[in-house]
Design an enzyme around this catalytic site. Structure first.
Site, PDB file in Angstrom:
ATOM      1  N   THR A 329       0.852  -1.203   0.000  1.00 35.69           N
ATOM      2  CA  THR A 329       0.000   0.000   0.000  1.00 35.69           C
ATOM      3  C   THR A 329       0.887   1.253   0.000  1.00 35.69           C
ATOM      4  O   THR A 329       2.100   1.154   0.184  1.00 35.69           O
ATOM      5  CB  THR A 329      -0.914   0.023   1.246  1.00 35.69           C
ATOM      6  OG1 THR A 329      -0.126  -0.307   2.381  1.00 35.69           O
ATOM      7  CG2 THR A 329      -2.047  -0.957   1.126  1.00 35.69           C
ATOM      8  N   THR A 355       1.975   8.450   4.862  1.00 31.19           N
ATOM      9  CA  THR A 355       1.258   8.629   3.602  1.00 31.19           C
ATOM     10  C   THR A 355       2.289   8.916   2.523  1.00 31.19           C
ATOM     11  O   THR A 355       3.053   9.861   2.633  1.00 31.19           O
ATOM     12  CB  THR A 355       0.175   9.720   3.699  1.00 31.19           C
ATOM     13  OG1 THR A 355      -0.349   9.939   2.401  1.00 31.19           O
ATOM     14  CG2 THR A 355       0.674  11.026   4.278  1.00 31.19           C
ATOM     15  N   ARG A 356       2.348   8.058   1.520  1.00 26.48           N
ATOM     16  CA  ARG A 356       3.462   8.186   0.576  1.00 26.48           C
ATOM     17  C   ARG A 356       3.141   9.085  -0.609  1.00 26.48           C
ATOM     18  O   ARG A 356       4.002   9.779  -1.087  1.00 26.48           O
ATOM     19  CB  ARG A 356       3.885   6.799   0.063  1.00 26.48           C
ATOM     20  CG  ARG A 356       4.616   6.052   1.120  1.00 26.48           C
ATOM     21  CD  ARG A 356       5.395   4.878   0.593  1.00 26.48           C
ATOM     22  NE  ARG A 356       5.739   4.065   1.726  1.00 26.48           N
ATOM     23  CZ  ARG A 356       5.142   2.932   2.054  1.00 26.48           C
ATOM     24  NH1 ARG A 356       4.199   2.439   1.280  1.00 26.48           N
ATOM     25  NH2 ARG A 356       5.491   2.280   3.131  1.00 26.48           N
ATOM     26  N   VAL A 357       1.922   9.069  -1.081  1.00 29.33           N
ATOM     27  CA  VAL A 357       1.632   9.900  -2.251  1.00 29.33           C
ATOM     28  C   VAL A 357       0.609  10.992  -1.955  1.00 29.33           C
ATOM     29  O   VAL A 357       0.341  11.827  -2.802  1.00 29.33           O
ATOM     30  CB  VAL A 357       1.118   9.052  -3.438  1.00 29.33           C
ATOM     31  CG1 VAL A 357       2.221   8.192  -3.992  1.00 29.33           C
ATOM     32  CG2 VAL A 357      -0.070   8.216  -3.032  1.00 29.33           C
TER      33      VAL A 357
END
Ligand code: ATP
Ligand code: MG
Length: 486
Positions: A329, A355-357
């Site tokens: 994810t 939160t990566r993106v």
């Protein structure tokens, strides 16, 4: 019966049931059968081919009706498909798309989709660039999400995961996004609560609930997330944004394990089937932001956001399925049972969430505020531990502690509240400027409630705040503007 005869005439292969377990049957005599092929039994039941052995196949059953040894089975030459379309909106359906309860009299959509389709390739994908507001200020401000992101919702049982997801879906459905809630092996009462929640708030017409109760056949529970993805893919191809909630994938993994062990598949780590990573990763690959030619010939962007839920035990994030899911994810929101026990609602731990993106979908102002507040709260946590030692506090430290407390108190949010992100930015700026002359955090809530009410009821006021926030590029610029208007 009709289907059985029809397919028998069509394919001409007839098999016979050798053994039956709770959710699978071994069928011999179908030499040409393919993996994932749909099989019909003489008594009207159906199933999907799970694994192929030398002289027999293992079939996953979709109902709990008794199946007798010796029952005849026919191949179909087709894969399992489910009906997909706008007709399903407002409905609670099972994993095969059969309506259970609907707002309007149910209609079956004409389009059908397979559950095993590959996800779209890299050439159709666009980067995540539109924000997805959850309406939960803590998440929108500190762990922001973007449309097309796959964000894991992880935490112990009863820490507010579902409540957070319901808030998110409500906030999205309200703004026209299509929301799909996959209940995977939940209690019937819980599914009913979810349905009633959306009906009460008047957004059920934007929702599809795929319900597989704990007592439903294991086959249907296993199929639920696949059905959710297939339905979302239909809407994506129409150019419509969708959000899928998979509540929860731990249960899915357990059922998948049970089914595979019964089907005599080779067990791997913790007895989970060896391909469980592949199966889950393939499912989550269906999420993303896509650039497609939609009906009408125009190119449009549409996204599938997937929010899978994973349950942990004793706050242990290192389990097999947990770590698998984390690696497939784009980040996770961690619901902390200690925070929940100490009364924090929502019990999200912003320091252990990732939160990566999501941040790249934010405006530069919101990104900056996010950074500032997170850094401030990290510092606040450190200061707090000093306070425990009884150290003497300077005026600066005392002010910082008061500010931290106010920020946390603003992030406290009831299940029924939905906070627009511009309003959250505005109130946080006021707290940042020490604008509120108050004695305690209860008074802060009252002050904030007043602003919230004005924001929702007075369009002029709302417009003023929105343009204040939307037109500021930097945090310092926004703070200056607020100072000048006061
Ligand atoms: P499960 O593990 O059973 O799925 P869960 O993690 O999904 O549990 P919820 O069922 O969402 O947890 O919430 C547990 C309890 O906490 C519920 O009674 C819910 O009403 C309460 N709760 C959750 N979030 C909030 C909130 N923001 N404000 C007030 N109460 C909340
Ligand atoms: Mg839950």
């Amino acid at each position: 019966m009709d289907s059985f005869k029809h397919y028998l005439d069509k394919t001409g292969e007839i098999g016979v049931v050798d053994t039956v377990t709770e959710c699978t049957a071994t069928v011999s005599g179908l030499p040409g059968v393919m993996p994932s092929e749909l099989v019909f039994f003489e008594n009207g039941q159906s199933g999907e081919v799970l694994s192929l052995h030398q002289n027999s196949v293992e079939v996953l059953l979709f109902s709990q009706e008794p199946l007798l040894i010796g029952t005849k089975a026919a191949r179909t030459g087709e894969e399992l498909t489910i009906p997909v379309g706008g007709e399903l909106l407002g409905c609670v359906i099972d994993a095969l798309g059969r309506p259970i309860s609907c707002l309007k009299p149910p209609k079956t959509p004409k389009t059908r989709r397979t559950l095993t389709s590959d996800s779209l390739g890299i050439e159709t994908r666009a980067s995540v660039r539109k924000p997805l507001e959850t309406g939960v200020a803590l998440v929108d401000m500190l762990v922001p999400l973007g449309r097309g992101q796959r964000e894991l919702i992880i935490g112990d049982r009863k820490t507010g995961k579902t409540s957070f997801l319901l808030q998110t879906l409500y906030n999205q459905a309200k703004n026209g996004t299509i929301c799909i809630y996959g209940a995977i092996g939940r209690k019937q009462a819980e599914i009913k609560t979810v349905q009633n929640y959306f009906i009460k708030l008047g957004v059920m017409d934007k929702m599809i609930i795929i319900a597989a109760g704990a007592e439903d056949p294991a086959g249907l529970i296993y199929l639920t997330p696949y059905s959710a993805c297939a339905i979302a893919e239909y809407f994506r191809d129409q150019g419509i944004d969708t959000v899928i909630v998979l509540d929860d994938m731990t249960t899915h993994a357990k059922f998948y394990r049970e089914i595979c062990l019964l089907a005599k598949r080779f067990p791997g780590r913790d007895s989970y089937p060896v391909d469980i990573f592949y199966a889950h990763a393939r499912m989550l690959e269906k999420g993303g932001n896509f650039k497609l030619d939609v009906p009408g010939g125009v190119s449009s962007e549409s996204s599938i956001t997937i929010l899978p839920v994973i349950q942990t035990a004793g706050g242990d994030l290192s389990g097999y399925i947990q770590t698998n899911m984390m690696s497939m994810t784009d980040g996770h929101i961690y619901f902390d049972s200690d925070l929940f026990a100490s009364g924090k609602r929502p019990a999200v731990n912003p320091f252990l969430s990732v939160t990566r993106v999501g941040r790249q979908a934010q405006s530069s102002l919101k990104r900056e505020i996010n950074r500032e507040i997170l850094a401030f709260l990290t510092n606040y946590e450190k200061l707090q531990s000093f306070v425990h030692f009884g150290a003497e506090l300077t005026e600066d430290v005392r002010l910082s502690l008061a500010k931290g407390e106010r920020i946390y108190s603003f992030f406290e949010q009831n299940e029924a509240e939905s906070v627009p992100s511009n309003l959250a930015v505005y109130v946080l700026s006021l707290i940042w400027l020490d604008y509120f002359q108050i004695e305690n955090t209860d008074q802060l809530r009252q002050e904030y409630q007043k602003i919230f009410e004005r924001y929702t009821k007075e369009p002029v006021y709302r417009k003023k705040i929105d343009s204040l926030v939307d037109e500021s590029q930097k945090f310092s610029e926004l703070l200056d503007k607020i100072k000048n208007t006061k």
